[in-house]
Scaffold this motif. Structure first.
Motif, PDB file in Angstrom:
ATOM      1  N   SER A  48       8.082  -0.514  -4.059  1.00 54.00           N
ATOM      2  CA  SER A  48       7.202  -0.224  -5.188  1.00 54.00           C
ATOM      3  C   SER A  48       5.782   0.006  -4.698  1.00 54.00           C
ATOM      4  CB  SER A  48       7.230  -1.396  -6.177  1.00 54.00           C
ATOM      5  OG  SER A  48       6.287  -1.217  -7.206  1.00 54.00           O
ATOM      6  N   SER A  53       2.380   5.358 -10.680  1.00 55.33           N
ATOM      7  CA  SER A  53       3.425   4.400 -10.308  1.00 55.33           C
ATOM      8  C   SER A  53       4.524   5.129  -9.549  1.00 55.33           C
ATOM      9  CB  SER A  53       4.030   3.736 -11.553  1.00 55.33           C
ATOM     10  OG  SER A  53       3.165   2.758 -12.073  1.00 55.33           O
ATOM     11  N   TYR A  68       8.373   4.335  -7.237  1.00 59.07           N
ATOM     12  CA  TYR A  68       9.350   3.443  -6.613  1.00 59.07           C
ATOM     13  C   TYR A  68      10.446   4.277  -5.960  1.00 59.07           C
ATOM     14  CZ  TYR A  68      12.233   4.060 -10.894  1.00 59.07           C
ATOM     15  OH  TYR A  68      12.963   4.579 -11.933  1.00 59.07           O
ATOM     16  N   SER A 122       3.404  -1.247 -11.690  1.00 58.96           N
ATOM     17  CA  SER A 122       4.424  -0.524 -10.946  1.00 58.96           C
ATOM     18  C   SER A 122       5.610  -1.432 -10.628  1.00 58.96           C
ATOM     19  CB  SER A 122       3.820   0.028  -9.646  1.00 58.96           C
ATOM     20  OG  SER A 122       4.750   0.806  -8.935  1.00 58.96           O
ATOM     21  N   THR A 132       9.578  -0.866 -11.590  1.00 56.51           N
ATOM     22  CA  THR A 132      10.603  -0.965 -10.552  1.00 56.51           C
ATOM     23  C   THR A 132      11.652  -2.009 -10.908  1.00 56.51           C
ATOM     24  OG1 THR A 132       8.911  -0.407  -8.917  1.00 56.51           O
ATOM     25  CG2 THR A 132      10.993  -1.268  -8.084  1.00 56.51           C
ATOM     26  N   ASN A 188       6.779  -4.674  -1.741  1.00 57.00           N
ATOM     27  CA  ASN A 188       5.494  -4.143  -2.203  1.00 57.00           C
ATOM     28  C   ASN A 188       4.427  -4.478  -1.174  1.00 57.00           C
ATOM     29  OD1 ASN A 188       2.806  -4.912  -3.873  1.00 57.00           O
ATOM     30  ND2 ASN A 188       3.850  -3.200  -4.863  1.00 57.00           N
TER      31      ASN A 188
END
Length: 294
Positions: A137, A152, A154, A184, A188, A215
């Motif tokens: 992400s 955003s 993913y 985000s 995800t 992340n």
């Protein structure tokens, strides 16, 4: 009903099987796009968008006259992203200007086509039987220069194979990079839990299997793991805090990954050539000629 045997072509998607693995591409569809615009012989380039590109531009830029042609091209590019996640970010940016495209946007779109012409035989390679769910992400804080919203992104892998990806502007404007990354993470989490439930219905996954979300923002991870509200998170919508609930309920696991290894970064902003090519390879995007050579 009719048995059409092994699937090889459907809706512009070409499926090739090689030693028990699958390779999905849209080469013929991409070639038809280039021929339509008489660009099949143009010199190819290494990235779809230069890392210095700034979109949008000044309002006094000359408008592109053939709006229908621009919209048709963007629609075709959107369909091409079905097997080409490396195009997701630039197509996302160009699709924001379908109402009033400028000549500058048309030139950017033609550069995307030049990149496609140099990567015609690229596609997604699927191998192995591992069913581990791992997601990456990322977000680009205030990355949209038009309304200052963040992007955003993913990428979700099932057994190391890319099965879902997204590059999309956030609905609201975040006040910090932490908030942008946290939103985000929310997006995800929704997607990876949906995939997990689908696998559970297919009886090829168990509740004990824990999807992993990676992340690169430590602040967002701290916020997701810390159940205490503080001044910096009071304004964040309650809907985004369900990430904590899923972590506490052991439905997902959150891990840190360096920015250089967070492949979702490819879907948030233009990158330097060497970084772009590394991320593209990590997504599982390879050339068919490379596959045959092995």
């Amino acid at each position: 009903m009719q048995d059409l045997r092994v699937l090889h072509y459907i809706l512009g998607l070409e499926i090739d099987f090689w030693k028990g693995h699958a390779f999905i591409s849209q080469s013929r569809y991409a070639i038809s796009m280039l021929r339509k615009l008489h660009m099949e012989n143009y010199k190819g380039i290494d990235t779809p968008m230069e890392h210095t590109v700034k979109v949008p531009i000044k309002d006094d830029e000359k408008s592109f006259e053939d709006i229908t042609l621009y919209r048709s091209l963007i629609g075709s590019l959107i369909w091409l992203t079905v097997t080409r996640p490396d195009l997701s970010f630039c197509v996302h940016k160009l699709s924001q200007h379908m109402q009033d495209p400028k000549l500058y946007h048309w030139k950017l779109a033609k550069k995307v086509l030049r990149y496609i012409s140099s990567t015609l035989d690229y596609g997604l390679f699927y191998e192995g039987e591992d069913l581990t769910l791992i997601a990456f992400s990322d977000s680009d804080f205030a990355g949209d220069r038009l309304d200052r919203k963040s992007i955003s992104a993913y990428t979700i892998f099932l057994g190391g194979n890319l099965v879902s990806w997204l590059s999309k502007g956030q609905a609201t404007i975040p006040l910090s990079s932490c908030e942008a990354e946290y939103k985000s993470l929310t997006t995800t989490t929704k997607e990876i839990l949906w995939i997990k439930r689908l696998l559970l219905e297919l009886k090829c996954y168990t509740d004990e299997d824990l999807p992993i979300i990676k992340n690169d923002n430590i602040s967002a991870q701290t916020l997701a793991n810390n159940p205490v509200f503080h001044a910096r998170s009071k304004h964040i919508e309650v809907a985004h805090h369900f990430v904590r609930e899923k972590i506490i309920g052991r439905e997902i696991s959150l891990e840190h990954v360096s920015s250089s290894n967070c492949v979702a970064n490819l879907l948030t902003k233009p990158l330097l050539k060497n970084v772009f090519m590394k991320m593209r390879s990590n997504l599982g995007l390879i050339s068919k000629s490379m596959l045959i050579g092995t």
